[in-house]
Enzyme design. Structure first.
Site, PDB file in Angstrom:
ATOM      1  N   HIS A  11      63.744   9.663  53.121  1.00 55.97           N
ATOM      2  CA  HIS A  11      64.921  10.012  53.933  1.00 55.97           C
ATOM      3  C   HIS A  11      66.023   8.982  53.705  1.00 55.97           C
ATOM      4  CE1 HIS A  11      66.414  11.529  58.142  1.00 55.97           C
ATOM      5  NE2 HIS A  11      67.433  11.112  57.407  1.00 55.97           N
ATOM      6  N   ASP A  58      66.104   6.541  56.789  1.00 55.25           N
ATOM      7  CA  ASP A  58      67.377   7.164  57.172  1.00 55.25           C
ATOM      8  C   ASP A  58      68.526   6.241  56.749  1.00 55.25           C
ATOM      9  OD1 ASP A  58      69.160   9.006  58.092  1.00 55.25           O
ATOM     10  OD2 ASP A  58      68.792   8.663  60.221  1.00 55.25           O
TER      11      ASP A  58
HETATM   12 ZN   LIG Z   1      69.377  11.120  58.064  1.00 56.08          ZN
END
Ligand SMILES: [Zn+2]
Length: 444
Positions: A56, A307
């Site tokens: 991610h 992320d």
């Molecule tokens: Zn993301």
């Protein structure tokens, strides 16, 4: 090439073994002697792990008006040095663009620039989805799609009704849906008149835990009803973790969290320059972070992913003074393996097998590339990390781009000595090998 005398972490566990690489693949594992002329890596006293996967990341992309700070080149260079050999990025379909063209656009950006292998998750933004094209893409190996239950302004919001339709369609194809879970109605119900926009801590009040929990409940219900495999990204609340755990008996659900939810709290938002730590979902209260850490140590997360979404210092600081104008995202790509090593292995005394499972095998399964990636086994890609787990303490580095460090002052003894990417030595004796051209490939 022969990697000799290391502790090799296979899916069955750890053992002292030698490992032969032939071409791009692992040829054999056992008690092996060098062949005439074969190059040998001395791994005595070191661990041999599968190449890690950050499933991610947001890199080399434009989000709203912002060009992200990290390119495939800068992000993959840092990732490789920490033992990450595969990255998974995101593709958001642009207006008027077919899904296939969106894929082509992003694959072209990565090709020739990335030192890690790269794969993409796809976010269609037009409704209805072009189902025939989706079917073709899934058959060609593009098996992961991502949707959001919020971000109406950015044109990314998907209603639960449409999520249900997507899941019904994807289930028989064997594709998987990734979902960003924050319930938009809960977010919109927050009383913004009571918010002080000059206080970065208000970001946590604007996006309360209840929003995540409400969306996770709805999505789990849809997963159970449709049979569609669902992966909940960046889970930031222990209440959501508990609901996901309870749903595993009757829904094909997996989840991830990001290192920053395990390491930082919303108190950091109240400090000077707290706006630099604005991310979504927001950093949570200390009690939630502590529960998430216990969950992580207990194996509640199938995988960890960063992320990574690094904005430039200038872009981040331009929003100072109004927390709603601060671009939301943190650097993390270089911190994934060191921070999880420090947390799970050093602090919680778990084995390195935890890293092999949750940073290699499980992400590879999510991406549909297991056991080609994510495992040390004969026939698998020779993506390998030879590491000294008791190296000298060095600073954790989240990004080498012009972005703020997420973990200033943190150090690690995770000391990567060698990395192989599909059999090619890309880190040797702790130093990056400088190829004429980056050799990462774009995976189907
Ligand atoms: Zn993301």
């Amino acid at each position: 090439m022969l990697i000799q005398g290391g502790t090799v972490w296979t899916p069955e566990g750890a053992r002292r073994a030698d490992l032969r690489v032939a071409g791009e693949a692992i040829a054999e594992i056992g008690d092996l002697a060098p062949l005439p002329g074969e190059s040998v890596v001395d791994a005595a006293g070191l661990h041999v792990l599968p190449g890690m996967i950050d499933a991610h990341v947001h890199i080399d992309d434009t989000i709203g008006p912002y060009d992200l700070a990290d390119t495939f080149s800068s992000a993959s260079t840092l990732a490789l040095a920490t033992g990450v050999t595969t990255l998974a990025g995101f593709i958001t379909q642009r207006p008027g663009e077919t899904l296939s063209d969106a894929l082509k656009r992003c694959r072209a950006r990565a090709r020739g620039r990335t030192r890690c292998d790269v794969r993409f998750h796809l976010t269609p933004t037009e409704w209805p989805w072009p189902w025939a094209e989706v079917e073709r893409l899934v058959a060609a190996g593009c098996t992961t799609f991502k949707l959001y239950t919020t971000y109406r302004e950015a044109g990314l919001f998907t209603s639960y009704e449409r999520l249900a339709v997507v899941m019904e369609r994807l289930a028989p194809l064997g594709a998987r849906l990734l979902v960003h879970c924050e319930d938009d109605d809960v977010l919109r119900a927050v009383d913004v008149s009571a918010i002080d926009p000059g206080d970065a801590h208000e970001h946590a009040r604007l996006r309360p835990e209840a929003a995540e929990v409400a969306a996770v409940e709805r999505v789990l219900d849809l997963a159970a009803r449709t049979g569609c495999p669902v992966h909940i990204v960046h889970v930031s609340t222990a209440d959501a973790v508990a609901r996901i755990a309870a749903a595993r008996s009757h829904a094909a659900v997996t989840c991830e969290t990001a290192p920053h939810y395990l390491q930082l709290t919303d108190a950091a938002l109240s400090e000077r320059n707290g706006h630099r730590l604005v991310c979504t979902p927001p950093l949570r209260a200390a009690a939630t972070r502590a529960r998430l850490e216990a969950d992580a140590a207990a194996g509640a997360f199938d995988l960890f992913a960063t992320d990574h979404c690094a904005f430039t210092k200038a872009d981040k600081d331009a929003g100072r003074g109004d927390v709603r104008a601060v671009p939301s995202g943190l650097a993390g790509i270089g911190a994934l393996v060191p921070m999880l090593f420090e947390l799970l292995v050093v602090r919680h005394h778990l084995g390195l097998g935890e890293l092999a499972t949750r940073l290699a095998a499980n992400p590879a399964k999510l991406l549909g590339v297991y056991p080609r990636k994510g495992a040390i086994a004969a026939g698998s890609d020779a993506d390998l990390v030879v590491v000294d787990s008791a190296g000298p303490q060095r600073p954790v580095v989240s990004t080498v781009a012009d972005a703020y460090e997420t973990y200033p002052g943190r150090t690690t003894s995770w000391d990567v000595r060698h990395v192989l990417l599909r059999g090619e030595a890309v880190v040797t004796d702790g130093a990056l090998v400088e190829p004429a051209r980056p050799t990462g490939q774009v995976l189907a």
